[in-house]
Enzyme design. Structure first.
Site, mmCIF file in Angstrom:
data_model
loop_
_atom_site.group_PDB
_atom_site.id
_atom_site.type_symbol
_atom_site.label_atom_id
_atom_site.label_comp_id
_atom_site.label_asym_id
_atom_site.label_seq_id
_atom_site.Cartn_x
_atom_site.Cartn_y
_atom_site.Cartn_z
ATOM 1 N N SER A 104 0.827 -1.202 0.000
ATOM 2 C CA SER A 104 0.000 0.000 0.000
ATOM 3 C C SER A 104 0.869 1.262 0.000
ATOM 4 O O SER A 104 1.723 1.431 -0.864
ATOM 5 C CB SER A 104 -0.956 -0.044 1.204
ATOM 6 O OG SER A 104 -1.997 0.892 1.054
ATOM 7 N N ASP A 145 -7.960 -5.714 -6.228
ATOM 8 C CA ASP A 145 -7.791 -4.454 -5.505
ATOM 9 C C ASP A 145 -8.026 -3.284 -6.460
ATOM 10 O O ASP A 145 -7.393 -3.200 -7.518
ATOM 11 C CB ASP A 145 -6.376 -4.381 -4.930
ATOM 12 C CG ASP A 145 -6.091 -3.065 -4.215
ATOM 13 O OD1 ASP A 145 -7.054 -2.404 -3.777
ATOM 14 O OD2 ASP A 145 -4.907 -2.714 -4.097
ATOM 15 N N HIS A 160 -6.155 -6.410 -2.012
ATOM 16 C CA HIS A 160 -5.074 -5.513 -1.594
ATOM 17 C C HIS A 160 -4.053 -6.222 -0.700
ATOM 18 O O HIS A 160 -2.862 -5.924 -0.752
ATOM 19 C CB HIS A 160 -5.699 -4.337 -0.836
ATOM 20 C CG HIS A 160 -4.773 -3.216 -0.523
ATOM 21 N ND1 HIS A 160 -4.294 -2.364 -1.491
ATOM 22 C CD2 HIS A 160 -4.248 -2.776 0.660
ATOM 23 C CE1 HIS A 160 -3.518 -1.447 -0.926
ATOM 24 N NE2 HIS A 160 -3.460 -1.681 0.377
#
Length: 799
Positions: A529, A717, A774
């Site tokens: 991320s 994601d 994700h």
């Protein structure tokens, strides 16, 4: 995380059980147990073993051959063990060709039973290094060959896997020629119908005779009292086996584990009690309280497993039926002290504080759980007093009788990996950074790739696919103010990657200074991320420090970013392309939302040129693109579009916050009264001008110097989607850009299953992971572990 891990209990269908006062006079027994002199008790047991031995002979190794037709003392012969085949194994192409097998005999004493058959499996290694070893012990009627699935699985994971035939089993049960003659008769039965009934009787007679061999030994032990074939004689063999294993050049003598099922579990228990060289111990459905069973009339099931000797004793004692007196006399004759001074309340605690995992079934009639309260609670106290409370665990599987299960096999595997394999300082050091910005790396520790996960009852359980299996992991709460990291001076709150990287560099220097044993290990930086910002900046800082010879040289080998945000200009442009491809928006939506991008791009460029206000405007203008998509998508989880968004982070991480805010956990961690929050709004706000900056610029110099980069992304994601990551990777300017672009896409497979698509050239790899969002290690844990292992071993580009 040692302190947090101190609270290991049980899980789901695994019960961590406690019982009140299973023995009469509990306080007296407990006082007696706590006063045990372990060395004296062990010395008494070893003296007993010596008194029943024939004159000792030198330990020597006699070459043997593979047993192609092993003897099983049961009919019909077992063929396949689904339970053992469930043992975790490495996904290694051509593994059979890479495993080496050794068959030999050790002389442990005079006589036929003093010839100990040994089977060893291990991986062929190009470089000689000492490895951990584990001894596996079979159950009644089986033999060492039955354990092959376990041996192969452990060997694939870097262990030297060892199995033996216990007394009167396998090659020690009968003459091989006699056995084969009997099998020839059985074969003739298939073709000679006129002789069928005669041959069948012959086969049953001889097979039963072999089956009875161990029983005959028990009866002779009862009659003569000169041998101890039930448990103790094999323990003698295991002590001699330890003599041999500790002298092998390929075995780390400080890392020898032992485990076994049923009878093998008892062998493991007593061998570990008698010999401290067995450093990690996992008896499976083998530990029981023999005295407790007699006192509570729960001895029947164990007696039934070797009933012949008890029937013989009953007859000799003039009894009409087997009763407690018969049981006690038999145990004291064939295994002196088994129901008294060498029973589990006294010998199990002596194994501690070495790591000890006891695995039993809740409904096991042979090993009643109620009889284990005192030995297990005492062993736990010993470990706690030695400041290693995690070294003992009793796992009881609900609804299970006397049988080994896949769950037990995996628990045992995790235990050995934790205490034997993890201590391998040859494994790389892997640092993990979670994004946010301002989100704690404990999110990954407990929900993705750490050694433990948090169960529904707020206890810690092993993560079968934790990255600790193949690396030494460091999780950091950063920047300052994230998770449990804190400051009393607001000047320590960071606003840019330069300061963040300097803090991380200071930390890693301090870490290696405190742990010099890891200085020469390969070092990898990983995360996901917003760590797409942190990781390239920190990797550049480390590389710069190495070049300038600042402090300790850090052996940086690579950095990996999972579903990261690294190049906002390219990645925000990719939002609509991804959303359209995934059918989250239609063509009209696509056209309308794309009108927002030029303004976003303009502000990003101004931000990159040093305009701090432009950075804030860029964040606002660019997030309008994402928000417009989400207005159409609705309540879908933008981290995994297959799911519905729950809570502020679109996932429910409340267990972690509850667990880490528990006062007992806080005390163990030494964090005072800090309130733990998953993500810090203060840290996020402080990095407002950092978010829209690109951190690609520092990557090409690292690639040119041979530092490996892995970019991976789960396909579902939206937030940091695979397409945007692929686009910036392909657009990055470096000497291998053209070759990388022309490289073929190949399947990423794990144990024969397609788990993604990858592209490689030189030090750069891009991997799109199937069926993941994700948080790839959470959604595809096995694939993520395989990915890390192959990448750190330089094998990812070969799959």
């Amino acid at each position: 995380m040692r302190g947090a891990a101190m609270l290991v209990r049980g899980v789901g269908s695994i019960l961590q059980m406690q019982f009140a006062q299973p023995y009469g006079g509990v306080s007296k027994i407990m006082n007696k147990i706590m006063a045990i002199d372990a060395d004296k008790l062990r010395s008494q047991f070893l003296h007993l073993l010596h008194t029943r031995r024939t004159p000792q002979v030198p330990l020597c190794v006699i070459p043997g051959k593979p047993v192609n037709d092993p003897l099983y003392q049961e009919f019909p012969k077992p063929i396949f063990s689904e339970v053992m085949s469930s043992c975790p194994k490495e996904d290694i192409p051509n593994m059979k060709e890479l495993i080496q097998e050794q068959n030999f005999y050790l002389t442990t004493e005079e006589g036929e039973q003093g010839r100990l058959p040994v089977l060893v499996l291990s991986m062929k290694e190009a470089t000689k290094k000492k490895r951990p070893a584990i001894v596996f012990l079979h159950s009644t009627n089986k033999c060492k060959e039955w354990l092959r699935p376990l041996l192969q699985a452990y060997a694939s994971r870097g262990y030297i896997a060892v199995a033996i035939d216990s007394r009167y089993h396998g090659e020690r049960a009968t003459n091989t020629t006699t056995y084969r003659d009997v099998r020839t008769g059985a074969f003739a039965l298939c073709f000679c119908s006129s002789l069928g009934s005669i041959l069948l009787r012959l086969y049953k007679y001889f097979a039963y005779s072999e089956y009875k061999q161990c029983r005959r030994a028990l009866i002779l032990s009862w009659k003569k009292g000169d041998t101890m074939p039930f448990i103790y004689d094999t323990v003698w063999d295991l002590i001699k086996l330890a003599d041999y294993l500790t002298e092998r050049e390929d075995i780390d003598s400080s890392r020898i584990g032992i485990t076994g099922e049923s009878l093998g579990g008892m062998h493991a228990w007593f061998a570990a009690f008698a010999d401290t060289r067995f450093s990690v111990v996992v008896p499976i459905i083998g530990v029981q309280g023999f005295r407790w069973a007699i006192e509570h009339d729960r001895w029947q099931a164990r007696v039934d497993s070797v009933k012949d000797v008890f029937e013989e004793a009953r007859s000799d004692l003039g009894k009409n039926e087997i009763d407690k007196e018969v049981v006690e006399k038999v145990w004291d004759r064939i295994a002196p002290g088994l129901a008294s001074q060498f029973d589990s309340p006294y010998t199990v605690p002596v194994i501690a504080p070495r790591p000890l995992l006891i695995l039993n079934g809740e409904e096991d009639p042979r090993c009643p759980i109620a009889g284990l309260d005192i030995p297990t609670s005492t062993a736990q106290e010993v470990c706690a007093d030695a400041d290693c409370p995690l070294n003992f665990k009793l796992t009881v599987q609900a609804g299970i009788e006397h049988q080994m299960t896949p769950l037990m096999v995996k628990e045992a595997s995790n235990w050995f990996d934790k205490f034997l394999r993890m201590s391998n300082k040859n494994d790389p050091v892997v640092m993990w950074l979670t994004g946010g910005p301002g989100c704690s790396s404990e999110l990954a520790l407990f929900y993705e790739n750490g050694p433990f996960q948090i169960s529904h009852n707020m206890s810690l359980v092993w993560n079968e696919f934790g990255w600790d299996k193949v690396s030494n992991l460091i999780y950091i709460d950063q920047p300052t103010g994230t998770g449990f990291s804190y400051t009393s001076d607001n000047r320590d709150i960071r606003h840019n990657e330069t300061d963040i990287s300097n803090d991380l560099y200071d930390f890693i220097q301090a870490f290696f200074n405190a742990h010099p044993e890891y200085v020469n290990s390969d070092f990898y930086i990983t995360g996901e991320s917003y760590a797409g910002h942190y990781i390239p900046a920190f990797a550049s800082r480390v590389h710069q420090g190495n070049k300038k010879k600042e402090g300790i040289h850090i052996n940086l080998k690579g950095f990996a970013i999972g579903n990261g945000m690294t190049n906002p200009e390219i990645q925000f442009k990719s939002y609509t392309d991804y959303a359209l491809d995934m059918k989250l928006i239609n063509q009209t939506d696509y056209h309308n939302i794309n009108k927002l991008y030029p303004k976003c791009q303009q502000q990003i460029n101004s931000c990159g040129n040093g305009g701090e206000d432009a950075c804030l405007y860029a964040f606002q203008d660019c997030t309008n693109i994402f928000s417009s998509i989400m207005d159409i998508v609705g309540d879908k989880n933008y981290y995994d579009t297959r799911k519905t968004c729950e809570g502020n982070l679109c996932y429910d991480f409340s267990r972690m916050e509850t667990y880490l805010n528990d006062n007992q956990v806080k005390r163990a961690l030494g964090v005072g009264d800090i309130e733990f929050v998953s993500c810090s709004s203060i840290v996020k706000q402080a990095l407002g001008t950092d978010m829209m900056k690109s951190f690609v610029v520092g990557i090409p110099p690292l690639l040119e110097d041979g530092i490996n980069l892995l970019i991976y992304a789960g396909e579902y994601d939206l937030m940091c989607n695979w397409l945007g990551n692929s686009n910036w990777v392909h657009a990055m300017e470096w000497s291998g850009k053209r070759e990388f672009g022309a490289a073929p896409s190949i399947n990423f497979t794990v144990e024969g299953e397609d788990k993604g698509v990858q592209k490689n050239h030189g030090p750069l790899t891009f991997l799109k992971v199937h069926d993941a969002g994700h948080m790839v290690p959470m959604d595809q844990p096995k694939a993520a572990l395989a990915m890390l292992q192959r990448w750190t071993q330089g094998k990812l580009s070969n799959t």
